[in-house]
Design a protein around this motif. Sequence first.
Motif, PDB file in Angstrom:
ATOM      1  N   PHE A 146       0.824  -1.216   0.000  1.00 26.16           N
ATOM      2  CA  PHE A 146       0.000   0.000   0.000  1.00 26.16           C
ATOM      3  C   PHE A 146       0.859   1.266   0.000  1.00 26.16           C
ATOM      4  O   PHE A 146       0.530   2.259  -0.658  1.00 26.16           O
ATOM      5  N   VAL A 147       1.977   1.228   0.756  1.00 24.20           N
ATOM      6  CA  VAL A 147       2.888   2.373   0.771  1.00 24.20           C
ATOM      7  C   VAL A 147       3.488   2.584  -0.618  1.00 24.20           C
ATOM      8  O   VAL A 147       3.633   3.729  -1.076  1.00 24.20           O
ATOM      9  N   ALA A 148       3.834   1.494  -1.298  1.00 23.36           N
ATOM     10  CA  ALA A 148       4.392   1.598  -2.648  1.00 23.36           C
ATOM     11  C   ALA A 148       3.375   2.204  -3.613  1.00 23.36           C
ATOM     12  O   ALA A 148       3.745   3.021  -4.477  1.00 23.36           O
ATOM     13  N   LEU A 149       2.118   1.818  -3.484  1.00 21.52           N
ATOM     14  CA  LEU A 149       1.077   2.424  -4.322  1.00 21.52           C
ATOM     15  C   LEU A 149       0.964   3.914  -4.050  1.00 21.52           C
ATOM     16  O   LEU A 149       0.759   4.723  -4.971  1.00 21.52           O
ATOM     17  N   TYR A 150       1.090   4.283  -2.787  1.00 16.17           N
ATOM     18  CA  TYR A 150       1.051   5.707  -2.412  1.00 16.17           C
ATOM     19  C   TYR A 150       2.208   6.462  -3.067  1.00 16.17           C
ATOM     20  O   TYR A 150       2.014   7.520  -3.679  1.00 16.17           O
ATOM     21  N   LEU A 151       3.422   5.910  -2.968  1.00 17.14           N
ATOM     22  CA  LEU A 151       4.597   6.580  -3.544  1.00 17.14           C
ATOM     23  C   LEU A 151       4.548   6.592  -5.073  1.00 17.14           C
ATOM     24  O   LEU A 151       5.042   7.534  -5.700  1.00 17.14           O
ATOM     25  N   HIS A 200       7.561   9.511 -10.528  1.00 20.73           N
ATOM     26  CA  HIS A 200       7.347   9.164 -11.938  1.00 20.73           C
ATOM     27  C   HIS A 200       8.655   8.947 -12.692  1.00 20.73           C
ATOM     28  O   HIS A 200       8.639   8.749 -13.909  1.00 20.73           O
ATOM     29  N   THR A 201       9.782   8.980 -11.973  1.00 23.08           N
ATOM     30  CA  THR A 201      11.082   8.779 -12.611  1.00 23.08           C
ATOM     31  C   THR A 201      11.373   7.295 -12.753  1.00 23.08           C
ATOM     32  O   THR A 201      11.389   6.556 -11.754  1.00 23.08           O
ATOM     33  N   PRO A 202      11.619   6.820 -13.986  1.00 20.02           N
ATOM     34  CA  PRO A 202      11.890   5.384 -14.187  1.00 20.02           C
ATOM     35  C   PRO A 202      13.191   4.951 -13.510  1.00 20.02           C
ATOM     36  O   PRO A 202      14.053   5.770 -13.196  1.00 20.02           O
ATOM     37  N   ILE A 203      13.315   3.646 -13.295  1.00 19.85           N
ATOM     38  CA  ILE A 203      14.536   3.071 -12.731  1.00 19.85           C
ATOM     39  C   ILE A 203      15.709   3.376 -13.663  1.00 19.85           C
ATOM     40  O   ILE A 203      15.551   3.404 -14.887  1.00 19.85           O
ATOM     41  N   SER A 204      16.893   3.598 -13.068  1.00 25.08           N
ATOM     42  CA  SER A 204      18.064   4.025 -13.847  1.00 25.08           C
ATOM     43  C   SER A 204      18.384   3.044 -14.979  1.00 25.08           C
ATOM     44  O   SER A 204      18.150   1.841 -14.868  1.00 25.08           O
ATOM     45  N   LEU A 205      18.949   3.603 -16.055  1.00 25.86           N
ATOM     46  CA  LEU A 205      19.242   2.806 -17.245  1.00 25.86           C
ATOM     47  C   LEU A 205      20.266   1.709 -16.977  1.00 25.86           C
ATOM     48  O   LEU A 205      20.246   0.661 -17.627  1.00 25.86           O
ATOM     49  N   SER A 206      21.169   1.934 -16.011  1.00 23.14           N
ATOM     50  CA  SER A 206      22.197   0.928 -15.719  1.00 23.14           C
ATOM     51  C   SER A 206      21.562  -0.348 -15.174  1.00 23.14           C
ATOM     52  O   SER A 206      22.007  -1.456 -15.486  1.00 23.14           O
ATOM     53  N   ILE A 207      20.524  -0.192 -14.376  1.00 24.83           N
ATOM     54  CA  ILE A 207      19.826  -1.355 -13.832  1.00 24.83           C
ATOM     55  C   ILE A 207      18.964  -2.000 -14.909  1.00 24.83           C
ATOM     56  O   ILE A 207      18.890  -3.226 -15.027  1.00 24.83           O
ATOM     57  N   VAL A 208      18.331  -1.167 -15.739  1.00 24.21           N
ATOM     58  CA  VAL A 208      17.496  -1.680 -16.828  1.00 24.21           C
ATOM     59  C   VAL A 208      18.342  -2.478 -17.821  1.00 24.21           C
ATOM     60  O   VAL A 208      17.873  -3.471 -18.405  1.00 24.21           O
ATOM     61  N   PRO A 244      16.256  -5.943 -18.338  1.00 25.59           N
ATOM     62  CA  PRO A 244      15.410  -5.200 -19.286  1.00 25.59           C
ATOM     63  C   PRO A 244      13.922  -5.237 -18.928  1.00 25.59           C
ATOM     64  O   PRO A 244      13.163  -4.339 -19.338  1.00 25.59           O
ATOM     65  N   ILE A 245      13.513  -6.248 -18.182  1.00 27.85           N
ATOM     66  CA  ILE A 245      12.094  -6.378 -17.831  1.00 27.85           C
ATOM     67  C   ILE A 245      11.614  -5.218 -16.965  1.00 27.85           C
ATOM     68  O   ILE A 245      10.418  -4.936 -16.877  1.00 27.85           O
ATOM     69  N   LEU A 246      12.573  -4.503 -16.350  1.00 24.36           N
ATOM     70  CA  LEU A 246      12.220  -3.389 -15.463  1.00 24.36           C
ATOM     71  C   LEU A 246      12.056  -2.072 -16.227  1.00 24.36           C
ATOM     72  O   LEU A 246      11.772  -1.050 -15.611  1.00 24.36           O
ATOM     73  N   LYS A 247      12.228  -2.106 -17.522  1.00 27.04           N
ATOM     74  CA  LYS A 247      12.163  -0.882 -18.325  1.00 27.04           C
ATOM     75  C   LYS A 247      10.814  -0.186 -18.159  1.00 27.04           C
ATOM     76  O   LYS A 247       9.757  -0.797 -18.298  1.00 27.04           O
ATOM     77  N   GLY A 248      10.874   1.114 -17.858  1.00 26.84           N
ATOM     78  CA  GLY A 248       9.664   1.917 -17.723  1.00 26.84           C
ATOM     79  C   GLY A 248       9.065   1.931 -16.329  1.00 26.84           C
ATOM     80  O   GLY A 248       8.175   2.732 -16.033  1.00 26.84           O
ATOM     81  N   LEU A 249       9.554   1.049 -15.456  1.00 23.66           N
ATOM     82  CA  LEU A 249       9.028   0.985 -14.100  1.00 23.66           C
ATOM     83  C   LEU A 249       9.726   1.990 -13.186  1.00 23.66           C
ATOM     84  O   LEU A 249      10.912   2.278 -13.347  1.00 23.66           O
ATOM     85  N   THR A 250       9.005   2.515 -12.215  1.00 27.99           N
ATOM     86  CA  THR A 250       9.608   3.320 -11.154  1.00 27.99           C
ATOM     87  C   THR A 250       9.894   2.401  -9.964  1.00 27.99           C
ATOM     88  O   THR A 250       9.379   1.275  -9.902  1.00 27.99           O
ATOM     89  N   TRP A 251      10.709   2.882  -8.996  1.00 26.76           N
ATOM     90  CA  TRP A 251      11.002   2.063  -7.835  1.00 26.76           C
ATOM     91  C   TRP A 251       9.740   1.692  -7.042  1.00 26.76           C
ATOM     92  O   TRP A 251       9.576   0.522  -6.660  1.00 26.76           O
ATOM     93  N   PRO A 252       8.835   2.632  -6.805  1.00 26.22           N
ATOM     94  CA  PRO A 252       7.608   2.249  -6.086  1.00 26.22           C
ATOM     95  C   PRO A 252       6.784   1.201  -6.823  1.00 26.22           C
ATOM     96  O   PRO A 252       6.211   0.302  -6.202  1.00 26.22           O
ATOM     97  N   GLU A 253       6.740   1.292  -8.166  1.00 28.76           N
ATOM     98  CA  GLU A 253       5.988   0.308  -8.940  1.00 28.76           C
ATOM     99  C   GLU A 253       6.618  -1.076  -8.831  1.00 28.76           C
ATOM    100  O   GLU A 253       5.909  -2.088  -8.751  1.00 28.76           O
ATOM    101  N   LEU A 254       7.968  -1.113  -8.815  1.00 31.31           N
ATOM    102  CA  LEU A 254       8.665  -2.391  -8.669  1.00 31.31           C
ATOM    103  C   LEU A 254       8.374  -3.012  -7.299  1.00 31.31           C
ATOM    104  O   LEU A 254       8.098  -4.220  -7.195  1.00 31.31           O
TER     105      LEU A 254
END
Length: 274
Positions: A195-200, A205-213, A217-227
Amino acid sequence: MSETKPNAASAFSSRIDAVLKRRRASVIEVVDAKSAVDLATAQSYSENVFLFVPNLIGYSRIILAALAMHYMNHHPKYSTVAYCVSQLLDAVDGHAARYLGQASKFGAVLDMVTDRATTSCLLCYLSSAYPQHALIFQFLIALDFSSHYMHMYSSLVTGSKSHKLVTSDVSRILWFYYNDPTTLFLICAGNELFFVALYLAHWVHTPISLSIVAVLPILKGLTWPELIALVCFPVSALKNVINIVQLWKASKILVGVDLVERAKAREAAKRDNA
């Protein structure tokens, strides 16, 4: 058919007798309400339940939850820190109660009410942040309150000293949930973190850094709270399945108690008419 009915009635009567024996074995003393109020008013400083350390922790949880609600609409960092600390203290007060010998019925109820109210306030915010899913959040609030209230009430009418004392013959799922501290903590923490992650996610709205993506690659477009929300979703789903089981088992216990009391009333009426 004529022989089956008496046998069924006899079996049902035997079950009622067994339940009555269990209830007599676990019966708790009834305290007069006025006397209890007088005792609470006259309690000394050295034995003041309101000032037990676990209950002081409970009050701090309420203050932190209030701060979280205050900042929730305009300062997500402050709100998240206050909310998470309030929830983490839930794991501290129980240990303090056992270590200091300060377990109390007031503390147990305070703890449960704080949990229910705090989570419900966050779900209310999520209903406004995600209006398309408002009905789901409203259902989760109703399920959370109803399952815990009925479970607490069924524990009281069956003479249990704590709502966490669930035996495996009543429900293996609830027994494992309540009697294994690690499981209880992980499921509750995972549910709250979802629930806290949904709140954040409503704020970040900043996606996860490109180095991690690049590595994943499956994390592309996701933010940390969404993950975090995706990882914690199965735990939150499990928690609400447990709530449903808890509601169903509590309902069956209350119906069983009703049947016992109705049978006793019929027996008393027969004796009076004899």
